[in-house]
Design a protein around this motif. Sequence first.
Motif, mmCIF file in Angstrom:
data_model
loop_
_atom_site.group_PDB
_atom_site.id
_atom_site.type_symbol
_atom_site.label_atom_id
_atom_site.label_comp_id
_atom_site.label_asym_id
_atom_site.label_seq_id
_atom_site.Cartn_x
_atom_site.Cartn_y
_atom_site.Cartn_z
ATOM 1 N N ASP A 117 -46.640 -47.788 43.981
ATOM 2 C CA ASP A 117 -47.192 -48.848 44.837
ATOM 3 C C ASP A 117 -46.276 -49.145 46.023
ATOM 4 O O ASP A 117 -46.737 -49.411 47.137
ATOM 5 C CB ASP A 117 -47.408 -50.139 44.038
ATOM 6 C CG ASP A 117 -48.526 -49.987 43.013
ATOM 7 O OD1 ASP A 117 -49.317 -49.009 43.135
ATOM 8 O OD2 ASP A 117 -48.606 -50.812 42.084
ATOM 9 N N GLU A 118 -44.953 -49.107 45.770
ATOM 10 C CA GLU A 118 -44.015 -49.321 46.877
ATOM 11 C C GLU A 118 -44.103 -48.187 47.897
ATOM 12 O O GLU A 118 -43.938 -48.396 49.098
ATOM 13 C CB GLU A 118 -42.581 -49.393 46.349
ATOM 14 C CG GLU A 118 -42.268 -50.665 45.566
ATOM 15 C CD GLU A 118 -40.932 -50.535 44.837
ATOM 16 O OE1 GLU A 118 -40.933 -50.034 43.681
ATOM 17 O OE2 GLU A 118 -39.904 -50.906 45.414
ATOM 18 N N ILE A 119 -44.345 -46.979 47.391
ATOM 19 C CA ILE A 119 -44.449 -45.822 48.294
ATOM 20 C C ILE A 119 -45.740 -45.912 49.106
ATOM 21 O O ILE A 119 -45.763 -45.641 50.309
ATOM 22 C CB ILE A 119 -44.355 -44.508 47.491
ATOM 23 C CG1 ILE A 119 -42.985 -44.426 46.797
ATOM 24 C CG2 ILE A 119 -44.576 -43.302 48.394
ATOM 25 C CD1 ILE A 119 -42.834 -43.272 45.826
ATOM 26 N N ARG A 120 -46.815 -46.337 48.463
ATOM 27 C CA ARG A 120 -48.085 -46.497 49.210
ATOM 28 C C ARG A 120 -47.951 -47.601 50.263
ATOM 29 O O ARG A 120 -48.474 -47.475 51.378
ATOM 30 C CB ARG A 120 -49.221 -46.830 48.234
ATOM 31 C CG ARG A 120 -49.594 -45.633 47.359
ATOM 32 C CD ARG A 120 -51.082 -45.681 46.966
ATOM 33 N NE ARG A 120 -51.491 -44.393 46.402
ATOM 34 C CZ ARG A 120 -51.652 -44.166 45.097
ATOM 35 N NH1 ARG A 120 -51.462 -45.140 44.213
ATOM 36 N NH2 ARG A 120 -52.018 -42.978 44.678
ATOM 37 N N ALA A 121 -47.241 -48.661 49.921
ATOM 38 C CA ALA A 121 -47.028 -49.736 50.908
ATOM 39 C C ALA A 121 -46.198 -49.212 52.082
ATOM 40 O O ALA A 121 -46.450 -49.548 53.248
ATOM 41 C CB ALA A 121 -46.337 -50.925 50.250
ATOM 42 N N ALA A 122 -45.211 -48.372 51.773
ATOM 43 C CA ALA A 122 -44.400 -47.767 52.840
ATOM 44 C C ALA A 122 -45.276 -46.904 53.746
ATOM 45 O O ALA A 122 -45.142 -46.936 54.975
ATOM 46 C CB ALA A 122 -43.269 -46.933 52.235
ATOM 47 N N ALA A 123 -46.174 -46.143 53.142
ATOM 48 C CA ALA A 123 -47.057 -45.282 53.944
ATOM 49 C C ALA A 123 -47.895 -46.117 54.903
ATOM 50 O O ALA A 123 -48.097 -45.740 56.060
ATOM 51 C CB ALA A 123 -47.956 -44.451 53.024
ATOM 52 N N ARG B 194 -47.004 -48.957 56.170
ATOM 53 C CA ARG B 194 -46.126 -49.498 57.224
ATOM 54 C C ARG B 194 -45.776 -48.465 58.295
ATOM 55 O O ARG B 194 -45.649 -48.800 59.459
ATOM 56 C CB ARG B 194 -44.815 -50.013 56.616
ATOM 57 C CG ARG B 194 -44.969 -51.305 55.854
ATOM 58 C CD ARG B 194 -43.609 -51.883 55.428
ATOM 59 N NE ARG B 194 -43.841 -52.797 54.328
ATOM 60 C CZ ARG B 194 -43.576 -52.544 53.047
ATOM 61 N NH1 ARG B 194 -42.985 -51.416 52.697
ATOM 62 N NH2 ARG B 194 -43.868 -53.422 52.127
ATOM 63 N N ILE B 195 -45.592 -47.218 57.892
ATOM 64 C CA ILE B 195 -45.077 -46.236 58.865
ATOM 65 C C ILE B 195 -46.190 -45.394 59.483
ATOM 66 O O ILE B 195 -45.933 -44.598 60.393
ATOM 67 C CB ILE B 195 -44.011 -45.311 58.234
ATOM 68 C CG1 ILE B 195 -44.634 -44.279 57.289
ATOM 69 C CG2 ILE B 195 -42.949 -46.127 57.518
ATOM 70 C CD1 ILE B 195 -43.621 -43.279 56.735
ATOM 71 N N ARG B 196 -47.435 -45.581 59.031
ATOM 72 C CA ARG B 196 -48.552 -44.763 59.530
ATOM 73 C C ARG B 196 -48.672 -44.888 61.046
ATOM 74 O O ARG B 196 -48.667 -45.971 61.605
ATOM 75 C CB ARG B 196 -49.854 -45.177 58.853
ATOM 76 C CG ARG B 196 -51.047 -44.275 59.209
ATOM 77 C CD ARG B 196 -52.221 -44.484 58.259
ATOM 78 N NE ARG B 196 -51.871 -44.095 56.898
ATOM 79 C CZ ARG B 196 -51.929 -44.895 55.832
ATOM 80 N NH1 ARG B 196 -52.317 -46.157 55.957
ATOM 81 N NH2 ARG B 196 -51.579 -44.450 54.634
ATOM 82 N N PHE C 197 -36.300 -36.360 58.460
ATOM 83 C CA PHE C 197 -37.115 -37.241 57.600
ATOM 84 C C PHE C 197 -36.634 -38.682 57.602
ATOM 85 O O PHE C 197 -37.379 -39.587 57.234
ATOM 86 C CB PHE C 197 -37.081 -36.718 56.155
ATOM 87 C CG PHE C 197 -35.760 -36.945 55.463
ATOM 88 C CD1 PHE C 197 -34.714 -36.055 55.605
ATOM 89 C CD2 PHE C 197 -35.556 -38.072 54.685
ATOM 90 C CE1 PHE C 197 -33.493 -36.275 54.996
ATOM 91 C CE2 PHE C 197 -34.334 -38.307 54.061
ATOM 92 C CZ PHE C 197 -33.301 -37.402 54.223
ATOM 93 N N LYS C 198 -35.394 -38.913 57.989
ATOM 94 C CA LYS C 198 -34.784 -40.236 57.781
ATOM 95 C C LYS C 198 -35.481 -41.350 58.556
ATOM 96 O O LYS C 198 -35.334 -42.533 58.240
ATOM 97 C CB LYS C 198 -33.294 -40.189 58.111
ATOM 98 C CG LYS C 198 -32.531 -39.439 57.027
ATOM 99 C CD LYS C 198 -31.044 -39.624 57.137
ATOM 100 C CE LYS C 198 -30.328 -38.971 55.954
ATOM 101 N NZ LYS C 198 -30.170 -39.897 54.830
ATOM 102 N N ILE C 199 -36.262 -40.964 59.548
ATOM 103 C CA ILE C 199 -37.067 -41.931 60.278
ATOM 104 C C ILE C 199 -37.999 -42.716 59.343
ATOM 105 O O ILE C 199 -38.306 -43.885 59.571
ATOM 106 C CB ILE C 199 -37.889 -41.153 61.336
ATOM 107 C CG1 ILE C 199 -38.156 -41.994 62.522
ATOM 108 C CG2 ILE C 199 -39.140 -40.535 60.795
ATOM 109 C CD1 ILE C 199 -37.033 -41.960 63.473
ATOM 110 N N ARG C 200 -38.454 -42.052 58.274
ATOM 111 C CA ARG C 200 -39.422 -42.695 57.371
ATOM 112 C C ARG C 200 -38.769 -43.870 56.632
ATOM 113 O O ARG C 200 -39.322 -44.972 56.584
ATOM 114 C CB ARG C 200 -39.951 -41.683 56.348
ATOM 115 C CG ARG C 200 -40.761 -40.543 56.956
ATOM 116 C CD ARG C 200 -41.172 -39.562 55.846
ATOM 117 N NE ARG C 200 -41.864 -38.377 56.329
ATOM 118 C CZ ARG C 200 -43.183 -38.182 56.249
ATOM 119 N NH1 ARG C 200 -43.961 -39.105 55.696
ATOM 120 N NH2 ARG C 200 -43.732 -37.068 56.698
ATOM 121 N N GLY C 201 -37.608 -43.627 56.041
ATOM 122 C CA GLY C 201 -36.933 -44.690 55.307
ATOM 123 C C GLY C 201 -36.475 -45.817 56.212
ATOM 124 O O GLY C 201 -36.585 -47.004 55.866
ATOM 125 N N ALA C 202 -35.967 -45.443 57.386
ATOM 126 C CA ALA C 202 -35.479 -46.473 58.313
ATOM 127 C C ALA C 202 -36.626 -47.337 58.808
ATOM 128 O O ALA C 202 -36.520 -48.568 58.873
ATOM 129 C CB ALA C 202 -34.747 -45.807 59.487
#
Lengths: 322, 322
Positions: free
Chosen positions: B13-19, B21-23, B52-57
Amino acid sequence: MLPETTQELVGIDEIRAAADRIRGHAVRTPLLDSPWPELLLKPENLQPIGAFKIRGALNAIAHLDPDVRARGVLAHSSGNHAQAVAWAARFYGVTAHIVIPDNAPRRKIEATEALGATVELVPVEQRFSRPEELAQQTGMPMIPPFDHRDVIAGQGTIGLEIDEDAPADLTTVLVPVSGGGLISGIAAAIAALRPDVQVIGVEPELAGDAAESKRTGRRIGWTPADTARTVADGLRTFSVGELPWQHISSQVADIITVTEDEILDATGRLVLDARLVAEPSGAVTTAAFLHHRDRLPAGTTVAVVSGGNIDPTVLRSVLGAS
Amino acid sequence: MLPETTQELVGIDEIRAAADRIRGHAVRTPLLDSPWPELLLKPENLQPIGAFKIRGALNAIAHLDPDVRARGVLAHSSGNHAQAVAWAARFYGVTAHIVIPDNAPRRKIEATEALGATVELVPVEQRFSRPEELAQQTGMPMIPPFDHRDVIAGQGTIGLEIDEDAPADLTTVLVPVSGGGLISGIAAAIAALRPDVQVIGVEPELAGDAAESKRTGRRIGWTPADTARTVADGLRTFSVGELPWQHISSQVADIITVTEDEILDATGRLVLDARLVAEPSGAVTTAAFLHHRDRLPAGTTVAVVSGGNIDPTVLRSVLGAS
């Protein structure tokens, strides 16, 4: 001056139908930020076989009547189109018979064979007549490299994707021009979806037949000896096709030419600064942006990076390492 | 042996929420065919700043309370994480203060400054203490490079995309391991969505702390002098983080090590055969596939190509041209 015909332009509905046919088979390439402000890159070098041509080949073969398709398909090319047809034919489980001039680079012949195609080498002067003869003998349909509406519609799916991904301030789409199939499809899509955006072609100065045609308003052919001078080996076609010429006449704003030095400079900067391996033919659009910005409208530009099949020797050379 | 804690694993769920946010901000990278049968490539070198680090940041900064975010953000790094935080902070219109050891390459410092960050150079022994001090003085939130659940969830969006794009016969996902944020996020996503698929880490033999940790079942640290030996400069972190270690312990099947020669070979073949500019740290997964196939399950493998920020000298060298 070459013959001109009047055919119906490829329309947005045909391009949308092509997108449905190739979805999930061709790569849905992203639109990438570049290191250069206001330039976005459309990396078609990421397609299977390393070039946009997979889109047109997939669409043309998918649109064949199944009974006709089952006979296998024919194409003539010494470049990326040969590999695209071989790849797409294998994808649909039919044979591909590719006629290649016997002076083509060994590397390209082997790459086409590796995709399962039957390659027939012919003397260069038979490269058009032999496929015609084969088509009549076998009933195999020919998949032309650019002068065909299904091929144009397939390449036009790039235009749909640019429209989906590009920001509202997009003003310009730069597209390499050889036979004109790629720019025709993209111009048809952009004319329908973003009528205020200018589609501008880019050609090597040494193979500037389309720029001369656009300037004079007549479809003009150069000699193979002329166009063979450019390092951009995908852009040596000596005239645009008949149907492409109609799109270029009516839907393309301008055609810019770039020098060999500009092409090689852009090829190197794409690798080192944008992390993209482009062949010189795919780098002409970036060359136009970097060296001829004064000819482009203000605002955001998309450069279509059409392919990545670069000769390793050329690659080493543009990296300052030959 | 390093301290271990028990924290809740990052969940789907946290990963889907991240997706969510960064979409539209991070690139939705495609899954590419490779020239090697049964290997698909996930080209994170195409992200802005080339990793890839752009995603986490992006996810970590997006998830901050707006009042806290407005203070600006802090990070310490000499590599891709510094540029990722600088890029993401600029995207959200806040300042980034990046602490970089004064022995870092000039090129990386300039690249971080060019993204609008304030760079503070400190002696290498203050690279952890100085950011802590700053955080206390200023109230600016720290964006850690890997040991943080929002960072892990952001990297995990790669796993969501692999699940969306990969064929049914996917058996293996290869992921570079340094601090472990990337593999933790991907393993969390794959464990939820494709529980039969093995996520396997890849490390340089010369920076094999995670492989040793996995083998012994304890989180082990190597010395910076040890890990500095590898050409894969993004994988020199000398131990995985605490939360990453919990993911690696429970959701990662194996960690494979590759030699320096194997890394450089794969880096060159990615450019010449797959048209991808990968940095050595991003090429370790391809190296594992090409040279250690016997350690992988049968079926289709995805190799995550994590970044493309290669030193031009190394690039020329792997192309056989230095």
